[in-house]
Design a protein around this motif. Structure first.
Motif, PDB file in Angstrom:
ATOM      1  N   TYR A  10     -67.938  20.577 -21.196  1.00 49.29           N
ATOM      2  CA  TYR A  10     -67.730  20.108 -19.824  1.00 49.29           C
ATOM      3  C   TYR A  10     -66.234  20.162 -19.546  1.00 49.29           C
ATOM      4  O   TYR A  10     -65.411  19.742 -20.372  1.00 49.29           O
ATOM      5  N   THR A  11     -65.869  20.685 -18.388  1.00 50.83           N
ATOM      6  CA  THR A  11     -64.462  20.773 -18.006  1.00 50.83           C
ATOM      7  C   THR A  11     -64.206  19.901 -16.786  1.00 50.83           C
ATOM      8  O   THR A  11     -64.776  20.142 -15.713  1.00 50.83           O
ATOM      9  N   PRO A  12     -63.396  18.854 -16.932  1.00 53.20           N
ATOM     10  CA  PRO A  12     -63.123  17.984 -15.779  1.00 53.20           C
ATOM     11  C   PRO A  12     -62.294  18.705 -14.728  1.00 53.20           C
ATOM     12  O   PRO A  12     -61.495  19.598 -15.044  1.00 53.20           O
ATOM     13  N   ALA A  13     -62.476  18.328 -13.473  1.00 52.12           N
ATOM     14  CA  ALA A  13     -61.696  18.933 -12.389  1.00 52.12           C
ATOM     15  C   ALA A  13     -60.217  18.602 -12.533  1.00 52.12           C
ATOM     16  O   ALA A  13     -59.347  19.421 -12.180  1.00 52.12           O
ATOM     17  N   HIS A  14     -59.929  17.415 -13.033  1.00 51.20           N
ATOM     18  CA  HIS A  14     -58.549  16.987 -13.262  1.00 51.20           C
ATOM     19  C   HIS A  14     -58.468  16.297 -14.620  1.00 51.20           C
ATOM     20  O   HIS A  14     -59.369  15.539 -14.993  1.00 51.20           O
ATOM     21  N   LYS A  15     -57.408  16.552 -15.344  1.00 59.94           N
ATOM     22  CA  LYS A  15     -57.201  15.883 -16.619  1.00 59.94           C
ATOM     23  C   LYS A  15     -57.057  14.383 -16.406  1.00 59.94           C
ATOM     24  O   LYS A  15     -56.444  13.941 -15.437  1.00 59.94           O
TER      25      LYS A  15
END
Length: 356
Positions: free
Chosen positions: A173-178
């Motif tokens: 899963y890749t978050p939209a913002h860190k």
């Protein structure tokens, strides 16, 4: 000497206290009857979970056949791990670490103590390698193994890769913002990860955070607000250090799922002599206990006692060799482990803080 019998040393290894093995012990269980094989090859079985509905059937038809959930089975030879420690005869006359200069220990007593120390060190090094293998599988979806012929980490090596996916590692899963940056939404990211697990039909009960990820989680304004909400019980963070070397931080509720929060910061010494983290410091892992198995292949070796070939069905097998001409004794511990997920979609990984 009787202390060098393979069975005697193997029993001693079984009684040694293990190092931090959180991932291996909690998520990759071993059934001694089914998962330790009498052959060098092991049977690897895994599948993808399904969410099909049972069919409605017209009365008197009797039933409708449904397809079995597909699974894959392969015979593989697990990687071979075999660290050893030499003992030169002149070392038996030297004063050991922490030993008094006025000691009355003879060479035989010191030899027995050094054997115990060697077995413990070799045993724990294999334990760390198994933990590393489990972490690599969870965080990368594959285990890249470098096999050396001479000195570990030096010279040429053969690289082998073990993976359980075809083209792309999808358990990410890749978050939209860190986390910690402007626009980040920690609760929304956790909620999205829960949804991905739910859609695949897999349970989730644990949330594992690297050190940076935990710091970002605990300082996030939305998370703090939810924890401080007295009208709605969203969780309780209360740190407890577990025997496995990982901190249990309490529980937190996301979309009705009660998650056990763990902070994992274990490190190991790599071939370059530097300490490296088993999982990235910015890692977030959603998973459930017993999602996989740790399989072991049999170990075959020639014993010094009778110069005959023996095969052992054990997790770890010690071996003794002595050369009377050079005055060198070697103790080796061998193992052939391989971690296998029961379901290749049984966890999800995210790097939310950019840690390494």
């Amino acid at each position: 000497m009787d202390i060098y019998k393979t069975t005697t040393m193997a029993n001693a290894i079984k009684k040694m206290y293990p190092v931090a093995l959180f991932f291996r012990n909690r998520y990759f269980e071993t059934d001694n009857n089914k998962d330790i094989f009498p052959t060098q090859q092991v049977l690897v079985e895994y599948k993808k979970g399904g969410r099909t509905l049972a069919p409605f059937v017209i009365p008197r038809v009797g039933g409708i056949a449904v397809e079995r959930n597909g699974f894959q089975a392969h015979l593989i030879k697990p990687p071979y791990i075999a660290p050893f420690k030499p003992l030169h005869i002149d070392e038996l006359n030297e004063v050991g670490f922490g030993e008094s200069l006025c000691t009355d220990k003879d060479a035989a007593q010191r030899e027995a103590e050094l054997l115990a120390e060697d077995l413990d060190e070799l045993n724990t090094s294999i334990d760390r390698r198994e933990e590393w293998m489990c972490c690599e599988l969870i965080t990368k979806g594959e285990i890249v193994m470098r096999h050396y012929a001479d000195k570990y980490g030096v010279g040429e090596y053969k690289e082998k890769v073990l993976r359980f996916y075809d083209n792309t590692f999808e358990n990410q899963y890749t978050p939209a913002h860190k986390w910690g940056s402007e626009g980040a939404n920690v609760y929304e990211d956790l909620s999205a990860m829960i949804s991905l697990m739910t859609k695949k039909g897999n349970p989730v009960s644990d949330l594992i955070l690297g050190s940076d990820a935990y710091d970002k989680f605990i300082t996030d304004p939305t998370i703090q607000k939810l924890l401080d909400n007295r009208r709605m019980e969203m969780g309780k963070l209360e740190a407890v250090e577990t025997p496995d070397g990982v901190q249990y931080m309490g529980q937190f509720v996301v979309k009705g799922k009660i998650l056990n929060i763990f902070c994992y910061e274990e490190v190991y010494e790599d071939t370059d002599g530097k300490l490296k983290a088993f999982i990235p410091s910015g890692a977030v892992i959603m998973i459930a206990p017993k999602m996989g198995r740790m399989l072991y292949g049999a170990i075959t070796q020639i014993e010094q006692s009778d110069h005959q070939t023996h095969t052992y069905r054990e997790k770890k097998v010690p071996h003794y060799y002595a050369d009377a001409k050079t005055g060198v004794r070697e103790i080796r511990v061998s193992s052939a482990p391989v971690p296998v997920p029961k379901d290749v979609e049984a966890w999800i990984f995210a790097d939310v803080a950019g840690g390494n």
